[in-house]
Design an enzyme around this catalytic site. Structure first.
Site, short mmCIF file in Angstrom:
data_model
loop_
_atom_site.label_atom_id
_atom_site.label_comp_id
_atom_site.label_asym_id
_atom_site.label_seq_id
_atom_site.Cartn_x
_atom_site.Cartn_y
_atom_site.Cartn_z
N HIS A 16 0.83 -1.20 0.00
CA HIS A 16 0.00 0.00 0.00
C HIS A 16 0.87 1.26 0.00
O HIS A 16 0.57 2.24 -0.70
CB HIS A 16 -0.94 -0.01 1.21
CG HIS A 16 -2.00 -1.05 1.13
ND1 HIS A 16 -3.30 -0.77 0.78
CD2 HIS A 16 -1.97 -2.39 1.34
CE1 HIS A 16 -4.03 -1.88 0.78
NE2 HIS A 16 -3.23 -2.88 1.12
N ASP A 113 -6.01 5.74 1.79
CA ASP A 113 -6.00 4.34 1.41
C ASP A 113 -7.39 3.74 1.62
O ASP A 113 -8.18 4.23 2.44
CB ASP A 113 -4.98 3.58 2.25
CG ASP A 113 -4.86 2.12 1.86
OD1 ASP A 113 -4.09 1.83 0.93
OD2 ASP A 113 -5.54 1.27 2.47
N ALA A 344 12.27 -12.82 -3.47
CA ALA A 344 12.69 -12.55 -4.84
C ALA A 344 12.61 -11.07 -5.19
O ALA A 344 11.69 -10.37 -4.76
CB ALA A 344 11.79 -13.32 -5.81
N HIS A 361 0.29 -15.45 -6.93
CA HIS A 361 -0.83 -15.41 -5.99
C HIS A 361 -1.90 -14.42 -6.43
O HIS A 361 -2.94 -14.31 -5.78
CB HIS A 361 -0.33 -15.03 -4.60
CG HIS A 361 0.28 -13.65 -4.53
ND1 HIS A 361 1.29 -13.23 -5.36
CD2 HIS A 361 0.00 -12.59 -3.73
CE1 HIS A 361 1.61 -11.98 -5.06
NE2 HIS A 361 0.84 -11.57 -4.08
N SER A 366 1.21 -7.47 -8.33
CA SER A 366 1.88 -8.50 -9.11
C SER A 366 1.20 -8.70 -10.46
O SER A 366 1.86 -8.90 -11.49
CB SER A 366 1.90 -9.82 -8.34
OG SER A 366 2.71 -9.71 -7.18
N GLN A 386 -7.68 -11.95 -3.94
CA GLN A 386 -6.91 -12.60 -5.01
C GLN A 386 -7.73 -13.61 -5.80
O GLN A 386 -7.51 -13.77 -7.01
CB GLN A 386 -5.66 -13.26 -4.41
CG GLN A 386 -4.66 -12.24 -3.89
CD GLN A 386 -3.63 -12.83 -2.95
OE1 GLN A 386 -3.50 -14.04 -2.83
NE2 GLN A 386 -2.90 -11.97 -2.27
#
Length: 474
Positions: A16, A113, A344, A361, A366, A386
């Site tokens: 965030h 947010d 990673a 995920h 992503s 997700q």
């Protein structure tokens, strides 16, 4: 020249924070009249040290760490809303101090947010409007509004769907969504009430910036046009393409390994900051990778201790010794085609030409990163929204292949479903087909995502409309 400032209040958590700062940078780069102060809320369960990712001297962006005076070092999920609520006096003090300076620009509003809607009350105290920066996609935003409408107006809460083999019609997607693909938060009473309240507060704001772009979610964005919802500003993809701080030696080792692989030959498996699996599931992934024969780069994290009596969620960590969890001899047998790593450098990896597919995920950041770099995705959602993201990418948009769209992580116990090696192998084999329709669509969407941000692009124009709202014509 009229000047104005915005106060940004991101939710704790790097995902965030990073998105909020990236949109702040776009805004100040776009308009010299604008300055931004980002208030950093420290939370014991999240890494909120944004100083490791950004300089504190970004031009016309100021960072203020709010005092971390919360006594409990591990805050249960059920108290997260109360924790944010408790920060209101600190936010009010910080903004009051900002405005005491004689050269302080006009306070034009708060940008909040999606989980900080209680700060609307503070903005109201200062007599300024609130805007939402929504870090997920437009389709999920619409789902939140629709779920709240069903509960408040029709007395049909989504929690009633938990044990039913049924489908839900949502305005933002063309296909009815099976209940098993709904986010867990909409099937749990307490969490659903939490989201309903945020949706109600969203409706009271002056506008909502969404981290998406019109070419990606045109159907979802158009679904807002005839509903009583504040103006929508699709301004994405908002990405931190420099990546977060990462061990330089480990990153160099990973990138050098990728340099030795043929173009588009490597499948990258990475499951986000909270993504980890039981030992049995790790072995199923290993069997699938060994059997399918594709080159792979696998980011694997160790699950934190789980206690069904505690609500606190701990962050996974890297394994000290990977042989403790992998099948015996796996590393030796795959030494020529695979590399197993801990945390990673995801952005750098996705941007490497050797990467041909991404097992993910389906976190929204992503998802946008995979599209930006033109890397097709195989969906393995775990928590939050997700499952819905996976449904949208696979069923709605045809931009991903499925491994297991209804997988849900159990944070309190090891009783999470096991995805078999055969299921994983099928998904990876489909993902890595060199010449298929999904790969072509993803490449096309990659080009569109980049065009959206340049002068004349859809998100560029949308951001301009937001700035016009901050600086209304006199």
């Amino acid at each position: 020249m009229q000047k104005a400032q915005l106060v940004f209040i991101p939710s704790p958590g790097v995902g965030h924070l990073v998105s909020a700062v990236e949109i702040a940078k776009l805004l100040v780069d776009r308009d010299d009249r604008l300055s931004i102060t980002v208030l950093i809320i420290k939370h014991p369960n999240f890494d909120s040290d944004i100083s490791s990712n950004y300089s504190r001297s970004v031009d016309r962006i100021k960072f203020i760490d709010l005092p971390n005076d919360f006594s409990d070092s591990n805050i249960p999920r059920s108290l997260f809303a109360s924790f944010i609520e408790s920060r209101k006096p600190r936010v009010k003090d910080a903004v009051s101090n900002l405005l005491t300076h004689s050269d302080s620009p006009r306070l034009a509003g708060f940008v909040l947010d999606m989980f900080c809607t209680c700060m609307i009350d503070v903005a109201n105290d200062f007599g300024v409007p609130s805007y939402i920066f929504f870090t997920s996609g437009a389709a999920f935003l619409s789902l939140m509004f629709h779920a709240q409408f069903l509960h408040d107006e029709l007395s049909k809460p989504t929690t009633d769907l938990k044990d039913l083999d049924t489908e839900l019609v949502v305005p933002s997607v063309a296909n009815p969504i099976p209940a098993r693909f709904l986010p867990s938060v909409l099937l749990n009473r307490d969490m659903a009430m939490f989201l309903y309240e945020h949706s109600r507060r969203f409706r009271t704001t002056k506008g909502i910036m969404v981290n998406t772009f019109a070419e990606l979610e045109s159907f979802a964005i158009n679904s807002f046009s005839d509903r009583q919802i504040p103006p929508l500003y699709p301004v994405g993809p908002i990405l931190n393409l420099n990546g977060n701080n990462y061990d330089v030696v480990k990153k160099t080792e990973i990138m050098e390994w990728l340099d030795d692989q043929p173009p588009s030959s490597v499948v990258f498996l990475c499951f986000g900051s909270m993504g980890s699996f039981s030992g049995d599931q790790v072995k199923e992934i290993a069997y699938a990778l060994e059997h399918c024969g594709h080159r792979f780069l696998w980011s694997i994290r160790q699950s934190p201790p789980k206690d069904k009596d505690k609500e606190t969620i701990l962050i996974p960590s890297d394994y000290v010794n990977l042989t403790d969890v992998l099948p015996e001899g796996f590393l030796d047998r795959t030494v020529g085609i695979g590399k197993v790593i801990g945390w990673a450098p995801q952005v750098a990896v996705l941007g490497h030409e050797a990467i041909g597919g991404f097992v993910s995920h389906c976190g929204w950041n992503s998802t946008l990163e995979s599209l930006w770099f033109g890397v097709p995705m195989a969906t393995w959602p775990m928590y939050a929204e997700q499952q819905f993201n996976a449904f949208e990418m696979v069923r709605e948009l045809g931009l991903a292949v499925e491994i297991k769209m209804d997988y849900k992580m159990d944070f309190k116990s090891e009783n999470t479903m096991i995805v078999t090696a055969d299921e994983i192998e099928r998904g990876i084999s489909c993902l890595m087909e060199f010449d298929n329709q999904i790969r072509r669509r993803v490449k096309e969407m990659s080009q569109k995502s980049r065009k959206a941000l340049i002068n004349g692009g859809s998100s560029f124009s949308s951001l301009g409309r937001f700035i016009d709202d901050v600086f209304p014509s006199e």
